[in-house]
Design a protein around this motif. Sequence first.
Motif, mmCIF file in Angstrom:
data_model
loop_
_atom_site.group_PDB
_atom_site.id
_atom_site.type_symbol
_atom_site.label_atom_id
_atom_site.label_comp_id
_atom_site.label_asym_id
_atom_site.label_seq_id
_atom_site.Cartn_x
_atom_site.Cartn_y
_atom_site.Cartn_z
ATOM 1 N N GLN A 17 0.801 -1.109 -0.049
ATOM 2 C CA GLN A 17 0.046 0.076 0.068
ATOM 3 C C GLN A 17 1.003 1.149 -0.037
ATOM 4 O OE1 GLN A 17 -2.236 -0.590 3.497
ATOM 5 N NE2 GLN A 17 -4.245 -1.042 2.328
ATOM 6 N N TYR A 58 2.241 1.671 -3.434
ATOM 7 C CA TYR A 58 1.537 2.197 -4.485
ATOM 8 C C TYR A 58 1.320 3.751 -4.317
ATOM 9 C CZ TYR A 58 -2.955 2.851 -6.575
ATOM 10 O OH TYR A 58 -3.797 3.607 -7.717
ATOM 11 N N LEU A 59 1.060 4.378 -2.908
ATOM 12 C CA LEU A 59 0.587 5.478 -2.660
ATOM 13 C C LEU A 59 1.996 6.532 -3.027
ATOM 14 C CD1 LEU A 59 -1.157 5.221 0.670
ATOM 15 C CD2 LEU A 59 -2.072 6.040 -1.544
ATOM 16 N N ARG A 60 3.009 5.864 -2.742
ATOM 17 C CA ARG A 60 4.312 6.852 -3.131
ATOM 18 C C ARG A 60 4.711 6.798 -4.620
ATOM 19 N NH1 ARG A 60 9.303 6.092 0.794
ATOM 20 N NH2 ARG A 60 9.840 8.048 -0.197
ATOM 21 N N SER A 61 4.266 5.647 -5.143
ATOM 22 C CA SER A 61 4.438 5.580 -6.817
ATOM 23 C C SER A 61 3.549 6.726 -7.495
ATOM 24 C CB SER A 61 4.222 4.145 -7.334
ATOM 25 O OG SER A 61 2.653 3.988 -7.104
ATOM 26 N N ARG A 62 2.430 7.196 -6.716
ATOM 27 C CA ARG A 62 1.557 8.219 -7.415
ATOM 28 C C ARG A 62 1.871 9.504 -6.941
ATOM 29 N NH1 ARG A 62 0.733 3.900 -9.211
ATOM 30 N NH2 ARG A 62 -1.209 3.301 -10.188
ATOM 31 N N GLY A 63 3.036 9.721 -6.133
ATOM 32 C CA GLY A 63 3.736 10.973 -6.078
ATOM 33 C C GLY A 63 3.335 11.538 -4.649
ATOM 34 N N ILE A 64 2.867 10.510 -3.554
ATOM 35 C CA ILE A 64 2.651 10.923 -2.519
ATOM 36 C C ILE A 64 3.566 10.892 -1.519
ATOM 37 C CG2 ILE A 64 1.057 10.506 -0.296
ATOM 38 C CD1 ILE A 64 -1.114 9.634 -2.337
ATOM 39 N N ALA A 93 1.360 9.361 3.168
ATOM 40 C CA ALA A 93 1.107 8.074 2.685
ATOM 41 C C ALA A 93 0.755 7.013 4.001
ATOM 42 C CB ALA A 93 2.162 7.236 2.030
#
Length: 404
Positions: free
Chosen positions: A332, A335-341, A346
């Motif tokens: 999880q 996934y969030l960090r790969s979206r720039g968060i 995150a």
Amino acid sequence: MDTKPNVAGAVESSIASHLHPRPSYDLADHPVPQGREEVWRFTPLKRLRGLLEAEGTGAKLGRQVRSPEGVTVTDLPSSEARKLGGHAPGDRLAAVAAAYAGEALLVDVPANTELDEPVVVELTGDSVESVVHGHLVFRIGNHSRATIAVRHNGSATYAGLTQVLVGDGADVTFVAVADWADDAVHTGQTSITVGRDAQVRSVAVSLGGDLVRIAETAEYAGPGGSIDQYGLYFVDAGQHIEHRLFVDHNAPKTRSNVDYRGALQGKRAHSVWIGDVLIRKVAEGIETYESNKNLLLTDGCKADSVPNLEIETGEIEGAGHASTTGRFDDQQLFYLRSRGIDETEARRLVVHGFFADIIRRIGVPEVEQHLLAAIETELALTVGTPALTETPESNENTESNEEA
């Protein structure tokens, strides 16, 4: 000795269970525990501040009640409240509360009533020096629809008995929030009796307090009843939060679903969740599932989670249970960090998502907003602090999942 009535024609269980002692208002039936008993072995008895032995002091919590038109709010002697029905105390703490409360607050929702606003009861303590006992009874008439919220706050050493009596065909949401100061001790029992073909949703929230130990029971007054029991707890360093659930399927064609979730942070943060579902011989065609999930945010936490099923008939639709304890889900976070968060945000999103499914079921906006703000305050102690966000190897994920 007072015992629970034979609800819906159910026969006494053939299982002599150590998980749910025989209910009784008689203190003699609930001896002072020594700590080795199964129902007490997780509880630090020395931190109960004498609640097991205390007698009535006459002290009361501050009380405010907000009720819509048509709802009756009265005080009546505890002896009279017992005659209304409901599950008798299942342990000494609840029996002490019933014995010494003196009077009970009765909130009465008439039959065939649909409330547009929730009933809100706020109980406030101002000191931990004296022991306080309380007794609450909520009676919802047949085919009524109501939301009830009880909030505890402040500082107190408190033992309480809460009974929710739901009439046939009623639709009820019951929310209990323990939002105490860090020095409070809160113990007792919350019991729900589900009427024939009634629908009940209960939400139990534990935040704050030095020690919180709540036993929660559900039983049925006839076939067709359904209950969803949701809970969340956030345990900080040194706190002990304990929830003990007992669902008694004592009528056929009934349904139950339990979903409790907790997050822990800080050294000696300790949560205990004990779930027990009894399926009696007469309870054919029932369906039940219980689940507990714990998220360990830092090192030094301990989560005890023990789901149980006691089954006396094979003629059921389904029964199962699950328990999970672990750290942040790396997938999880990835996934969030790969979206720039960024990592801090995150981690906040993961915890908020962990609790959001429970909070959105409450149905009382002011309570929901307060809980979201409280969770954000708790996260400020951990998320974003490099020394605390590191996840130790000792917090490996463990999971058990069984179905019958």
